[in-house]
Enzyme design. Structure first.
Site, PDB file in Angstrom:
ATOM      1  N   GLY A  15       2.338   1.215  18.216  1.00 13.61           N
ATOM      2  CA  GLY A  15       1.207   1.106  17.291  1.00 13.61           C
ATOM      3  C   GLY A  15       0.006   0.516  18.020  1.00 13.61           C
ATOM      4  N   ALA A  17      -0.884  -2.496  18.389  1.00 14.93           N
ATOM      5  CA  ALA A  17      -0.562  -3.667  19.210  1.00 14.93           C
ATOM      6  C   ALA A  17       0.087  -3.239  20.526  1.00 14.93           C
ATOM      7  CB  ALA A  17       0.360  -4.604  18.423  1.00 14.93           C
ATOM      8  N   GLY A  49      -8.868   1.445   5.520  1.00 16.13           N
ATOM      9  CA  GLY A  49     -10.125   0.703   5.359  1.00 16.13           C
ATOM     10  C   GLY A  49     -10.879   0.494   6.650  1.00 16.13           C
ATOM     11  N   GLU A 115     -14.607  -5.049   1.957  1.00 12.83           N
ATOM     12  CA  GLU A 115     -13.320  -5.086   1.255  1.00 12.83           C
ATOM     13  C   GLU A 115     -13.145  -6.478   0.661  1.00 12.83           C
ATOM     14  OE1 GLU A 115     -10.059  -2.369   3.233  1.00 12.83           O
ATOM     15  OE2 GLU A 115     -11.157  -3.413   4.776  1.00 12.83           O
ATOM     16  N   ASP A 216      12.339  -4.575  12.499  1.00  9.87           N
ATOM     17  CA  ASP A 216      13.288  -4.624  13.623  1.00  9.87           C
ATOM     18  C   ASP A 216      12.984  -5.771  14.596  1.00  9.87           C
ATOM     19  OD1 ASP A 216      13.948  -2.287  12.368  1.00  9.87           O
ATOM     20  OD2 ASP A 216      13.950  -1.034  14.154  1.00  9.87           O
ATOM     21  N   HIS A 237      -0.194  -4.595  -1.855  1.00 11.25           N
ATOM     22  CA  HIS A 237      -1.525  -4.011  -1.989  1.00 11.25           C
ATOM     23  C   HIS A 237      -1.678  -3.569  -3.442  1.00 11.25           C
ATOM     24  CE1 HIS A 237      -5.017  -1.484  -1.389  1.00 11.25           C
ATOM     25  NE2 HIS A 237      -5.108  -1.888  -0.141  1.00 11.25           N
ATOM     26  N   ARG A 283      -6.540 -10.196  -2.460  1.00 12.87           N
ATOM     27  CA  ARG A 283      -5.536  -9.191  -2.798  1.00 12.87           C
ATOM     28  C   ARG A 283      -4.384  -9.740  -3.653  1.00 12.87           C
ATOM     29  NH1 ARG A 283      -4.345  -5.481   2.355  1.00 12.87           N
ATOM     30  NH2 ARG A 283      -6.426  -4.660   2.080  1.00 12.87           N
ATOM     31  N   HIS A 344       3.019  -4.123   1.229  1.00 10.15           N
ATOM     32  CA  HIS A 344       2.035  -3.567   2.163  1.00 10.15           C
ATOM     33  C   HIS A 344       2.043  -4.235   3.532  1.00 10.15           C
ATOM     34  CE1 HIS A 344      -1.669  -1.623   3.348  1.00 10.15           C
ATOM     35  NE2 HIS A 344      -2.287  -2.781   3.510  1.00 10.15           N
ATOM     36  N   GLU A 368       1.865  -6.871  13.804  1.00  4.76           N
ATOM     37  CA  GLU A 368       2.379  -7.304  12.495  1.00  4.76           C
ATOM     38  C   GLU A 368       3.711  -8.044  12.605  1.00  4.76           C
ATOM     39  OE1 GLU A 368       1.935  -4.331   9.431  1.00  4.76           O
ATOM     40  OE2 GLU A 368       3.233  -5.448   8.073  1.00  4.76           O
ATOM     41  N   ARG A 379      -3.108 -12.289   3.809  1.00  2.54           N
ATOM     42  CA  ARG A 379      -3.986 -11.688   4.819  1.00  2.54           C
ATOM     43  C   ARG A 379      -5.229 -11.069   4.179  1.00  2.54           C
ATOM     44  NH1 ARG A 379      -4.715  -6.298   6.885  1.00  2.54           N
ATOM     45  NH2 ARG A 379      -3.257  -5.661   5.273  1.00  2.54           N
ATOM     46  N   LEU A 385      -5.557  -5.017  12.088  1.00  2.00           N
ATOM     47  CA  LEU A 385      -5.832  -4.206  13.282  1.00  2.00           C
ATOM     48  C   LEU A 385      -6.547  -5.082  14.304  1.00  2.00           C
ATOM     49  CD1 LEU A 385      -6.940  -0.755  11.794  1.00  2.00           C
ATOM     50  CD2 LEU A 385      -4.814  -1.273  12.981  1.00  2.00           C
TER      51      LEU A 385
HETATM   52  P1  FAD Z   1       2.940  -0.356  13.887  1.00  2.00           P
HETATM   53  O1  FAD Z   1       1.687   0.404  13.964  1.00  2.00           O
HETATM   54  O2  FAD Z   1       3.680  -0.360  12.596  1.00  2.00           O
HETATM   55  O3  FAD Z   1       3.891   0.220  15.028  1.00  2.00           O
HETATM   56  C1  FAD Z   1       5.234  -0.200  15.148  1.00  2.00           C
HETATM   57  C2  FAD Z   1       5.860   0.520  16.325  1.00  2.00           C
HETATM   58  O4  FAD Z   1       7.108  -0.079  16.643  1.00  2.00           O
HETATM   59  C3  FAD Z   1       6.158   1.996  16.075  1.00  2.00           C
HETATM   60  O5  FAD Z   1       5.827   2.718  17.235  1.00  2.00           O
HETATM   61  C4  FAD Z   1       7.670   2.017  15.892  1.00  2.00           C
HETATM   62  O6  FAD Z   1       8.257   3.246  16.271  1.00  2.00           O
HETATM   63  C5  FAD Z   1       8.084   0.918  16.838  1.00  2.00           C
HETATM   64  N1  FAD Z   1       9.391   0.325  16.553  1.00  2.00           N
HETATM   65  C6  FAD Z   1       9.760  -0.424  15.498  1.00  2.00           C
HETATM   66  N2  FAD Z   1      11.038  -0.797  15.603  1.00  2.00           N
HETATM   67  C7  FAD Z   1      11.497  -0.268  16.763  1.00  2.00           C
HETATM   68  C8  FAD Z   1      12.746  -0.274  17.416  1.00  2.00           C
HETATM   69  N3  FAD Z   1      13.822  -0.884  16.921  1.00  2.00           N
HETATM   70  N4  FAD Z   1      12.864   0.405  18.584  1.00  2.00           N
HETATM   71  C9  FAD Z   1      11.809   1.072  19.117  1.00  2.00           C
HETATM   72  N5  FAD Z   1      10.596   1.102  18.542  1.00  2.00           N
HETATM   73  C10 FAD Z   1      10.453   0.437  17.372  1.00  2.00           C
HETATM   74  N6  FAD Z   1      -4.805  -3.067   8.597  1.00  2.00           N
HETATM   75  C11 FAD Z   1      -6.124  -3.198   8.865  1.00  2.00           C
HETATM   76  O7  FAD Z   1      -6.517  -4.106   9.610  1.00  2.00           O
HETATM   77  N7  FAD Z   1      -7.032  -2.344   8.309  1.00  2.00           N
HETATM   78  C12 FAD Z   1      -6.663  -1.344   7.473  1.00  2.00           C
HETATM   79  O8  FAD Z   1      -7.490  -0.589   7.022  1.00  2.00           O
HETATM   80  C13 FAD Z   1      -5.283  -1.191   7.169  1.00  2.00           C
HETATM   81  N8  FAD Z   1      -4.872  -0.227   6.317  1.00  2.00           N
HETATM   82  C14 FAD Z   1      -3.530  -0.026   6.149  1.00  2.00           C
HETATM   83  C15 FAD Z   1      -3.101   1.041   5.358  1.00  2.00           C
HETATM   84  C16 FAD Z   1      -1.751   1.323   5.257  1.00  2.00           C
HETATM   85  C17 FAD Z   1      -1.286   2.473   4.405  1.00  2.00           C
HETATM   86  C18 FAD Z   1      -0.806   0.499   5.925  1.00  2.00           C
HETATM   87  C19 FAD Z   1       0.660   0.799   5.826  1.00  2.00           C
HETATM   88  C20 FAD Z   1      -1.229  -0.587   6.658  1.00  2.00           C
HETATM   89  C21 FAD Z   1      -2.588  -0.869   6.783  1.00  2.00           C
HETATM   90  N9  FAD Z   1      -3.041  -1.939   7.545  1.00  2.00           N
HETATM   91  C22 FAD Z   1      -4.376  -2.080   7.784  1.00  2.00           C
HETATM   92  C23 FAD Z   1      -2.108  -2.782   8.278  1.00  2.00           C
HETATM   93  C24 FAD Z   1      -2.057  -2.310   9.739  1.00  2.00           C
HETATM   94  O9  FAD Z   1      -2.123  -0.905   9.772  1.00  2.00           O
HETATM   95  C25 FAD Z   1      -0.799  -2.761  10.430  1.00  2.00           C
HETATM   96  O10 FAD Z   1      -0.598  -4.128  10.239  1.00  2.00           O
HETATM   97  C26 FAD Z   1      -0.901  -2.511  11.938  1.00  2.00           C
HETATM   98  O11 FAD Z   1      -1.269  -1.182  12.184  1.00  2.00           O
HETATM   99  C27 FAD Z   1       0.418  -2.814  12.608  1.00  2.00           C
HETATM  100  O12 FAD Z   1       0.336  -2.381  13.932  1.00  2.00           O
HETATM  101  P2  FAD Z   1       1.530  -2.700  14.917  1.00  2.00           P
HETATM  102  O13 FAD Z   1       1.137  -2.150  16.218  1.00  2.00           O
HETATM  103  O14 FAD Z   1       1.894  -4.127  14.826  1.00  2.00           O
HETATM  104  O15 FAD Z   1       2.778  -1.876  14.304  1.00  2.00           O
HETATM  105  C1  SIN Z   2      -7.027  -0.756   2.773  1.00  2.32           C
HETATM  106  O1  SIN Z   2      -7.687   0.127   3.297  1.00  2.32           O
HETATM  107  O2  SIN Z   2      -7.110  -1.075   1.588  1.00  2.32           O
HETATM  108  C2  SIN Z   2      -6.050  -1.498   3.606  1.00  2.32           C
HETATM  109  C3  SIN Z   2      -6.789  -2.499   4.373  1.00  2.32           C
HETATM  110  C4  SIN Z   2      -5.841  -3.491   4.961  1.00  2.32           C
HETATM  111  O3  SIN Z   2      -4.674  -3.547   4.574  1.00  2.32           O
HETATM  112  O4  SIN Z   2      -6.298  -4.261   5.815  1.00  2.32           O
END
Ligand code: FAD
Ligand code: SIN
Length: 539
Positions: A15, A17, A49, A115, A216, A237, A283, A344, A368, A379, A385
């Site tokens: 993701g 991160a 967002g 927001e 995980d 959410h 929220r 969420h 996350e 949050r 992000l």
């Molecule tokens: P993720 O993007 O969830 O990636 C996790 C990764 O870990 C994936 O590649 C997955 O395959 C991998 N993984 C997990 N477990 C394992 C395992 N056991 N083995 C191998 N790989 C594994 N935040 C904002 O700031 N602004 C927004 O507008 C916003 N809108 C959102 C809308 C939605 C619908 C959602 C669901 C979330 C939103 N968020 C938003 C929150 C934000 O998107 C997430 O918190 C953020 O993207 C998390 O990123 P990450 O890299 O930590 O994890």
């Molecule tokens: C949204 O677009 O409402 C999600 C934004 C967020 O979770 O940060």
């Protein structure tokens, strides 16, 4: 004999991160990224967002700081908040350098949206598909970088730890990984390991998250001796589309930021009864108000209304939401949108310091899955992000500065499957999966009580026993790995919730409706606590 893959740095998660850490480190080092499904399968791709950062001259980092603290209900770690908001503009520049195209106005200035909780327009966005834009831009870079090797459909089962020969300190040296396509477990080893595995909202029956959000990383870190904190603060959410065939679709808070109203089934607006900021209240307040109204009226959903805005404005700012709703026969420029709250975001997680270091030497956690102290008890929108990029870059710097002094690791023991067989009945997995998510929703949801939490604790223990038995006797698959992790994280959520004897932010309990005068994190310490000497920011 197991296959052994070695790299300098192993990143678990693709993701925002994980890809940030990888791109920063790949300038100098060989990096492996694992993703349990396709590269863009995490929550990042779904973000709508945007990402918060102070650019407007009428805005200030102080205001972003104060808004974050206010949303966090007294539990944010002030140093983490200050560090993040001050790093915000650089993080956004970095994304632009990686090719992310944020929406601009006709005069080529970035369009900033608003927001809940933000007192200024400070959200950079790519229309209503910011996550898709961030995800595809970073993924393009990752796929073409010769120093990065991407392993899709590789699921980490457990981390590998070893005692260092000279210092006897325990450290992380890799992971046992299921190659889903080849159906075998591989040993991955590396000098540094980064967990970037996303959140755990799949613990709940209704969620905005994709299927892989099964916590995980939190489970892997806990089993390896790392502390976790504040897992009771799972964010709901307020507005997910309510339709029998719409799976988990979020209606971005930017709709309310741009003026959409929440309405009861009789058309009345109601948020003024709950908070002076009405639809733009934090929220947790909006989700609780909606839960209250849905229960009071015995209705199935409430409604979001943006019909008073010009069609051209809706088309320009919310094209994906409009198209998705239209596919269910809802024209958001004319119709009210049926909505319900859904799980969420996981505000708690693996405890880390400002460099992303966990309690286990050479194990980092970002995004996350990590608990940096930024979000407190709730949050604020679009801060996550930002956290992925800010802490991802900090962790990459720390790894790069320390990697030359990290001793070589021993080759790990192979994965032993000699005592397991193929299961002839996978129904236990699907049944337990559904049962877990149902009681988490009913007993550990938006409104809790000690009695509900005790019921959930009882159920979770039974499930854990069954799942552990199954795990010990049968060959593992992706679903079983995820269920084993989710049931553990659910147990930790329940234990954290039981410990908090007050209502604060996202944790609301009928037995302790008041806010305590002392704001304290809920810290869970595993019996095999690894205790690397990290200094975690204080709240
Ligand atoms: P993720 O993007 O969830 O990636 C996790 C990764 O870990 C994936 O590649 C997955 O395959 C991998 N993984 C997990 N477990 C394992 C395992 N056991 N083995 C191998 N790989 C594994 N935040 C904002 O700031 N602004 C927004 O507008 C916003 N809108 C959102 C809308 C939605 C619908 C959602 C669901 C979330 C939103 N968020 C938003 C929150 C934000 O998107 C997430 O918190 C953020 O993207 C998390 O990123 P990450 O890299 O930590 O994890
Ligand atoms: C949204 O677009 O409402 C999600 C934004 C967020 O979770 O940060």
């Amino acid at each position: 004999m197991n296959t052994i893959c070695t790299q300098e740095i192993l990143i678990i998660g693709s993701g925002a991160a994980g890809m940030t850490v990888a791109l920063e480190l790949a300038v100098k080092y060989k990096v492996g990224i694992l993703s349990k499904s396709a590269i863009e399968s995490g929550s990042t791709w779904w973000a709508q967002g945007g990402i918060a950062g102070v650019f407007d001259h009428q805005d200030s980092t102080e205001s972003h700081y104060q808004d974050t603290l206010e949303a966090g209900a007294g539990l944010c770690h002030e140093e983490a908040v200050r560090y993040t908001v001050e790093s915000g503009p650089n993080a956004i520049h970095w994304l632009i350098e990686q090719g992310v195209k944020f929406t601009q106005s006709e005069d080529k200035k970035y369009h900033l949206t608003k927001e809940a909780g933000h007192s200024h327009r400070r959200i950079f966005h790519a229309a209503d598909s910011t996550g898709k834009e961030v995800s595809t831009s970073l993924a393009d870079r990752v796929k073409t970088n010769p120093n990065i090797r991407l392993y899709e459909n590789h699921v980490v089962v457990d981390l590998i730890t070893q005692a260092d020969k000279n210092s006897s300190r325990v450290r992380c040296t890799g992971a046992y990984v299921l190659d889903v396509q080849k159906d075998c477990v591989i040993v991955f080893q590396a000098k540094s390991v980064v967990l970037a595995t996303g959140g755990a909202s799949k613990a709940y029956l209704y969620t905005s998250n994709p299927d892989g959000a099964t916590g995980d990383g939190i489970a892997l870190a806990w089993r390896s001796g790392c502390r976790v904190a504040n897992l009771e603060f799972n964010q709901f959410h307020p507005t997910c589309l309510y339709h029998p065939n719409a799976k988990s679709f979020l209606l971005t808070e930017a709709l309310r930021g741009e003026g959409a109203y929440l309405r009861l089934p009789n058309g009345e607006r109601f948020m003024s009864k709950f908070h002076p900021k009405e639809e733009l209240a934090p929220r947790d307040v909006v989700a609780r108000a909606m839960d209250y109204e849905i229960k009071r009226l015995g209705c199935e959903c409430l409604y979001l209304d943006i019909t008073h805005k010009p069609v051209s404005f809706i088309d320009q700012h919310f094209p994906s939401v409009k198209a998705y709703c239209l596919s269910f026969g809802i024209d958001i420029s004319k119709d009210l949108i049926p909505v319900v709250p859904a799980a969420h975001y996981t505000c708690g997680g693996i405890m880390v310091n400002s460099l992303g270091q966990t309690d286990l030497w050479n194990l980092y956690a970002v995004g996350e899955t990590a608990f940096t102290g930024l979000h407190g008890a709730n949050r604020m929108a679009s801060n996550s992000l930002l956290e992925c990029v800010v802490y991802g870059r900090a962790a990459a710097k720390a790894i790069s500065e320390s990697i030359s002094s990290i001793p070589e690791f021993d080759i790990a023991n192979p994965w032993d499957e000699s005592r397991v067989t193929y299961s002839d009945e996978d129904v236990i997995i699907s049944h337990n999966w559904n049962e877990l998510r149902r009681f988490m929703w009913d007993y550990v949801g938006i409104v809790r009580s000690q009695k509900r939490l005790e019921r959930a604790e009882h159920r979770v223990k039974l499930l854990q026993k069954e799942i552990q038995e199954y795990y010990s006797n049968y060959k593992i698959g992706k679903n079983l790995i995820e269920l084993r992790n989710l049931v553990l994280v659910s147990e930790l959520i329940i234990r954290c919730a039981k410990q908090r004897k007050e209502s604060r932010g996202l944790h609301y309990t009928l037995d302790y409706p008041e806010l305590s005068s002392i704001a304290k994190d809920t810290i869970m310490v595993p019996i095999n606590f690894a205790a690397q000497n990290i200094v975690v920011n204080k709240n």
